[in-house]
Each structure stands twice: as structure tokens, then as C-alpha cells.
Design a protein around this motif. Structure first.
Motif, PDB file in Angstrom:
ATOM      1  N   GLN A   1      22.591 -99.582  31.907  1.00 51.25           N
ATOM      2  CA  GLN A   1      22.203 -98.202  31.785  1.00 51.25           C
ATOM      3  C   GLN A   1      20.675 -98.181  32.474  1.00 51.25           C
TER       4      GLN A   1
ATOM      5  N   GLN B   1      29.441 -88.554  24.698  1.00 48.73           N
ATOM      6  CA  GLN B   1      28.206 -88.805  25.532  1.00 48.73           C
ATOM      7  C   GLN B   1      28.259 -87.664  26.746  1.00 48.73           C
ATOM      8  N   GLN B   2      29.174 -87.235  27.132  1.00 53.01           N
ATOM      9  CA  GLN B   2      29.145 -86.176  28.067  1.00 53.01           C
ATOM     10  C   GLN B   2      28.866 -84.812  27.520  1.00 53.01           C
TER      11      GLN B   2
ATOM     12  N   ASN C   1      23.967 -84.281  31.511  1.00 55.83           N
ATOM     13  CA  ASN C   1      23.872 -84.268  32.811  1.00 55.83           C
ATOM     14  C   ASN C   1      23.523 -82.681  33.333  1.00 55.83           C
TER      15      ASN C   1
ATOM     16  N   ASN D   1      13.241 -91.000  31.258  1.00 59.25           N
ATOM     17  CA  ASN D   1      14.744 -91.339  31.038  1.00 59.25           C
ATOM     18  C   ASN D   1      14.616 -93.024  31.294  1.00 59.25           C
TER      19      ASN D   1
ATOM     20  N   GLY E   1      23.215 -92.541  25.773  1.00 54.36           N
ATOM     21  CA  GLY E   1      23.020 -93.315  27.240  1.00 54.36           C
ATOM     22  C   GLY E   1      23.565 -94.649  27.271  1.00 54.36           C
TER      23      GLY E   1
ATOM     24  N   TRP F   1      27.890 -96.904  27.136  1.00 56.90           N
ATOM     25  CA  TRP F   1      28.715 -97.969  27.726  1.00 56.90           C
ATOM     26  C   TRP F   1      28.694 -99.306  27.082  1.00 56.90           C
TER      27      TRP F   1
HETATM   28  C1  BGC Z   1      26.049 -91.287  31.921  1.00 58.22           C
HETATM   29  C2  BGC Z   1      25.608 -90.332  32.855  1.00 58.22           C
HETATM   30  C3  BGC Z   1      24.280 -89.823  32.869  1.00 58.22           C
HETATM   31  C4  BGC Z   1      23.243 -90.907  32.716  1.00 58.22           C
HETATM   32  C5  BGC Z   1      21.910 -90.488  32.517  1.00 58.22           C
HETATM   33  C6  BGC Z   1      24.920 -92.266  31.677  1.00 58.22           C
HETATM   34  O1  BGC Z   1      24.999 -93.257  30.514  1.00 58.22           O
HETATM   35  O2  BGC Z   1      27.152 -91.848  31.696  1.00 58.22           O
HETATM   36  O3  BGC Z   1      26.513 -89.387  32.954  1.00 58.22           O
HETATM   37  O4  BGC Z   1      23.874 -89.069  33.912  1.00 58.22           O
HETATM   38  O5  BGC Z   1      23.594 -91.869  31.711  1.00 58.22           O
HETATM   39  O6  BGC Z   1      20.789 -91.297  32.412  1.00 58.22           O
END
Ligand code: BGC
Length: 528
Positions: free
Chosen positions: A181, A300-301, A306, A337, A412, A416
């Protein structure tokens, strides 16, 4: 309280010996760079056409003349609807459909041929996409290029998180996995900054550098995958037992790896009996894992992240910022971020996944409500801002940053990490493909409908996502067990002890001697 899930303490499961060796640290850092391609793409994709990358509209005019004409002719002052264009969003989001398809193919490659090979394919396909895009003459080249990029991302996102979770010593698995990430966030930031500078190149060809520049992260993961070792889990799965034993000693930095090795062998034997991992996934005994493989990426989405990552400058412009201020604000959110992802690397194996999820969720919710209120108060429902005082702009950017921070140390990275660590070997590869696919479908949908939603829901857009943040936070509280400090092949313990999921974990499927249909090798596990 039972609903709060289980925090396994020492003595509940195994404690394999092993250190955080330099070897494993470097290996994981290299592999984690697989996230750069995904991040770089998130950073460039929309900005080249929508944001500041095409200041004079030259790219738009060349490739999407009808959109260009429409934008020029549009004299409406309704800020909410200014950027609504389906053609461009469709082009942007085509990549996610390609990624979805390739992650399904990657499932087979990762399982049968190894994690490394999937990473290599990911790098090569992404490289091809970057070159086609960089040299594009016609719109079809841009589209084909994007499809290749998507194929690359599907392979990389399917294999890299699994690779990291298998390589890492279980006590540091969270931190090492979040390297993925971290690379995503670095990729986004670098792309945004580069794009800003490339856009200033006279002659309007800077976009070629932005798009073609994607070969750099692609080469990093391509070369990286050639030098990386395969994971012991995958080597055993492919009949290379002795090499795997030697590799495991090297990775863990200790001689005494027999217990972990035997468990990997046992997991692999169980895995070998499974001929149809996809069909297998539907069995009742995998219900908790399947639920998580679908819901975690979906949620997450649905945090709405996004909207900020793709459209922050558009959003900032919409609420009345000038072009430069909009760009600056987007770079600031990019820095937040990256920085906040470091916080989660520090905390994930100490405070646990659940704490980060719950804290991050609450923080995001609070910010979404404040931002909705600010935007609503200023724009009302007709979308006319009038004059925006400076303090107002600062408050909006500040709360967007706090929101991004909340995401960056919770959903974020954990979006994963958690899926990659909860699947047993026999369904790991297939389940990870579901995780990637669901993630891509919803990234696609959000990229596709955001501008329309902004146009119709107006500031209510933030309330829409806030609603989902409430739902996902409640879901985590009741249904997601803590997985910190549990060896990956021992993960069954968390479901067996969970107030809800335990009903799917019968003793027949998961014998109490600790082996998941594995027979030998797991009999020292102290399950309850
Ligand atoms: C997400 C992405 C996102 C990103 C932002 C990721 O873990 O899957 O969709 O844009 O994080 O940092």
C-alpha cells in the motif's frame, strides 16, 4: 463481549521461531514495489485528461474532439455538473475491467507456476501498456494501452500481497505487507507531481511523458520479480520441498524451522487434494473467507476514497478553488496519504487490524459529515458558490486531509492485507482473485459514476459514502476477527473461536489437532 471478536494471545496458537532478517526485509521491499504501477496509474489516469495535465485542451481536442467541443460550448455555471463526461470516464475506467479479467487468469498462474511469474507478467504487460500509451497516435492506441496496463495491474495485485504475506515472519506480516500500500500511495503522489511539471512543457506533448513514464515503475517490478526468491509456500506447492526448506531457513534466519516447514507441507498436501479451487470456495467451510474476499474490497471502495484520489482537483475546482490551489491541495492530500500509511506500518502488528479499522472508520465518518455540511452550506442545491472565503477553503481541505489519513491507516492498507492473510493455501490464489476483481469492479463503478453522482446528489454524495462507512464499521466490529500475530497457515483458529463464524467451522473439516484436513504436522497447536 463476544461480538468484539477474539484477540488471540500467546499460547492460543503456534509461535514459529524466526527473525526479521535483512534478507526478508529487502525481499519484501522489492516485491512491495509492485504497488507502484497501480499507484502511478491511479495518479495519472484521470489527471492527464481531466485535470491540469491538459491545460490547453490539446490532448482532448486530438483524441476526444466531441468532448472538447461540448466543454467549450458549455456556459452553465452549475458547478456540480461542470465536468460530467461519460466518454472520458469510460476510457479511464476501462482499465479496471481489464484488471478484473486478468486477475482471474493470474489466479491460475500464481497457483500453478508461482507468485514470481505472476509478478513478472504484471511488469511486462504494464510496460507494454505504458509504451503504447506514450506513443499513441490514435484514440484506439490509448484504449489498447490502457487495457494492457489493466492486465498488468490484475497480475501484480493478485500476486504481490500474497507473496508478501507468505514471505513475512508472522509477527511482522502486517508491516511488511503494508509496503504494498505504501508503494501505491508513493506511485499516486509521484504521478501527480510529475504530471504537473510535464504539463508545463511547451508544445503540449508533456502528456506523452506522463503516460510513457509508467515504464519506470513497470521496469522496477519486472526486474524485481526476476531477482526475487519464490515463497517457500509456493515452492512446496510445486514439489520443490528441499529447496523450500533451505529457503525458509535463509528467510527466517534460524535453523529451527521444522515446525513451520511441516505445517507448510501439510497445508500444501491439503491444497493438492483440491482440484477446483473456484468450486471449492463455495463450500460452506469457506464461507467466512469468501464473505471477506467480497466484502472487504467492496467496503474499501465504498469509503469513497477514489473520489478524492481521482477527482480531488476537480472537486477542489468545483468548490471554487483556482487551478493552482486545486493542484496544491491534491498534492497535499497525496503527501498525507503516504505519511499516514507509515503510521499503519508502525501500528498494525502492535495495535491490531481491528483497532485501525474502527478508529479509521470513525474518523472518516466524522470528516465526511463536516465536508458535506460545508459544501452544502455554501452551494445549496443549485450549485452556485458565490464568493468563497479563505477560511472556508482551508476547513474543507483540512477535513479532506483528515479523512484521507483515516483511510490511509485503515481501509487502504488493510483492504489488501487482511484478505491476503486469511485464506488457507488451497483456496488462497482463487480467493485473492475475487478480492482483486471485486476491488476493480467497484473502483470502475465509482470512477464511472462519480461525476454523474456529483451532478445529481450534490453534497449528498458525501452522505452517501458516510452511510457505507457506518455499515462497514459495524461490520468490522461484529464480524471481523483479529488476525495480528497469527501464523498464516494457522489462521483457522480465529474463525473457530469467533462467536458467529465458528458455526461454519466443524471439527470434521477442521480437526482440533490444529491441522486443516492436514493430518500430521499440526498436533502441537493449542486450539481451544
Ligand atoms: C485502493 C485504491 C486507492 C488507494 C489510495 C488502495 O488501497 O485500492 O483504490 O486509490 O488505496 O491510496
Amino acid at each position: 463481549m463476544p461480538a468484539a471478536g477474539i484477540v488471540p494471545g500467546p499460547g492460543n496458537g503456534k509461535e514459529y521461531p524466526g527473525n526479521l532478517t535483512l534478507y526478508v526485509t529487502i525481499t519484501c521491499m522489492v516485491a512491495a514495489m509492485g504497488g507502484l504501477i497501480f499507484g502511478y496509474d491511479i495518479g495519472i489516469s484521470v489527471c492527464v485528461f481531466f485535470r491540469w495535465g491538459d491545460v490547453d485542451g490539446l490532448v482532448l481536442k486530438k483524441f476526444f474532439p466531441s468532448v472538447y467541443e461540448k466543454q467549450k460550448a458549455d456556459s452553465s455555471t452549475n458547478q456540480y455538473c461542470k465536468f460530467d463526461s461519460q466518454t472520458l470516464t469510460m476510457f479511464t475506467s476501462s482499465l479496471y475491467l481489464a484488471a478484473l479479467a486478468s486477475s482471474l487468469v493470474a489466479s491460475w498462474v500464481t497457483r500453478k507456476l508461482g507468485r514470481k511469474l505472476s509478478m513478472l507478467f504484471g511488469g511486462l504487460l504494464f510496460c507494454a501498456g505504458a509504451l503504447i500509451n506514450g506513443f499513441a497516435q490514435k484514440v484506439w492506441m490509448l484504449i489498447v494501452g490502457r487495457i494492457f496496463l489493466g492486465f498488468g495491474i490484475g497480475f501484480a495485485n493478485q500476486s504481490v500481497p500474497l507473496y508478501l504475506s507468505e514471505m513475512a515472519p508472522y509477527k511482522y506480516r502486517g508491516a511488511l505487507n503494508i509496503g504494498f500500500q505504501l508503494s501505491i500511495t508513493i506511485g499516486i503522489l509521484v504521478a501527480n507531481v510529475l504530471n504537473y511539471f510535464f504539463a508545463k512543457i511547451k508544445g503540449g506533448w508533456g502528456w506523452r511523458l506522463s503516460l510513457g513514464g509508467a515504464v519506470v515503475p513497470a521496469l522496477i517490478i519486472t526486474i524485481g520479480s526476476l531477482v526475487l526468491p519464490e515463497t517457500p509456500n509456493s515452492m512446496i506447492e510445486r514439489d520443490q520441498r528441499e529447496e523450500a526448506r533451505i529457503k525458509l531457513k535463509r528467510i527466517r534466519g534460524v535453523e529451527d524451522i521444522e515446525e513451520e516447514f511441516n505445517d507448510l507441507v501439510a497445508a500444501s498436501e491439503a491444497s493438492r487434494k483440491v482440484e477446483h479451487p473456484w468450486r471449492n470456495l463455495l463450500q460452506r467451510k469457506y464461507r467466512p473467507q469468501l464473505t471477506m474476499a467480497i466484502l472487504i474490497p467492496f467496503f474499501q471502495q465504498l469509503t469513497g476514497i477514489n473520489v478524492i484520489m481521482f477527482y480531488a482537483p476537480v472537486l477542489f475546482k468545483t468548490i471554487g478553488f483556482g487551478s493552482d490551489a486545486a493542484l496544491m491541495s491534491a498534492v497535499i492530500t497525496g503527501v498525507v496519504n503516504v505519511g499516514s500509511t507509515l503510521v499503519s506500518i508502525y501500528g498494525v502488528d502492535k495495535w491490531g487490524r481491528r483497532f485501525l479499522f474502527l478508529e479509521g472508520g470513525t474518523q472518516m465518518l466524522f470528516c465526511q459529515i463536516v465536508v458535506a455540511a460545508c459544501i452544502g452550506a455554501k452551494f445549496g442545491i443549485d450549485g452556485e458558490p458565490g464568493h468563497l472565503p479563505k477560511w472556508y477553503a482551508i476547513v474543507v481541505v483540512l477535513f479532506i486531509c483528515i479523512y484521507v489519513a483515516g483511510f490511509a491507516w485503515s481501509w487502504g492498507p488493510l483492504g489488501w492485507l487482511v484478505p491476503s492473510e486469511i485464506f488457507p493455501l488451497e483456496i488462497r490464489s482463487a480467493a485473492q482473485s475475487i478480492n482483486v476483481s471485486v476491488n476493480m469492479i467497484f473502483t470502475f463503478i465509482i470512477a464511472q459514476v462519480f461525476l454523474v453522482m456529483l451532478c445529481h446528489l450534490k453534497f449528498g454524495l458525501f452522505i452517501f459514502f458516510a452511510f457505507f462507512v457506518v455499515v462497514m464499521t459495524i461490520f468490522v466490529y461484529f464480524f471481523l476477527p483479529e488476525t495480528k500475530n497469527i501464523p498464516i497457515e494457522e489462521m483457522v483458529i480465529v474463525w473457530k473461536q469467533h462467536w458467529f463464524w465458528s458455526r461454519f467451522m466443524t471439527d470434521v473439516d477442521y480437526p482440533a489437532n490444529g491441522a486443516v484436513e492436514m493430518g500430521k504436522g499440526g498436533n502441537s497447536t493449542k486450539y481451544v
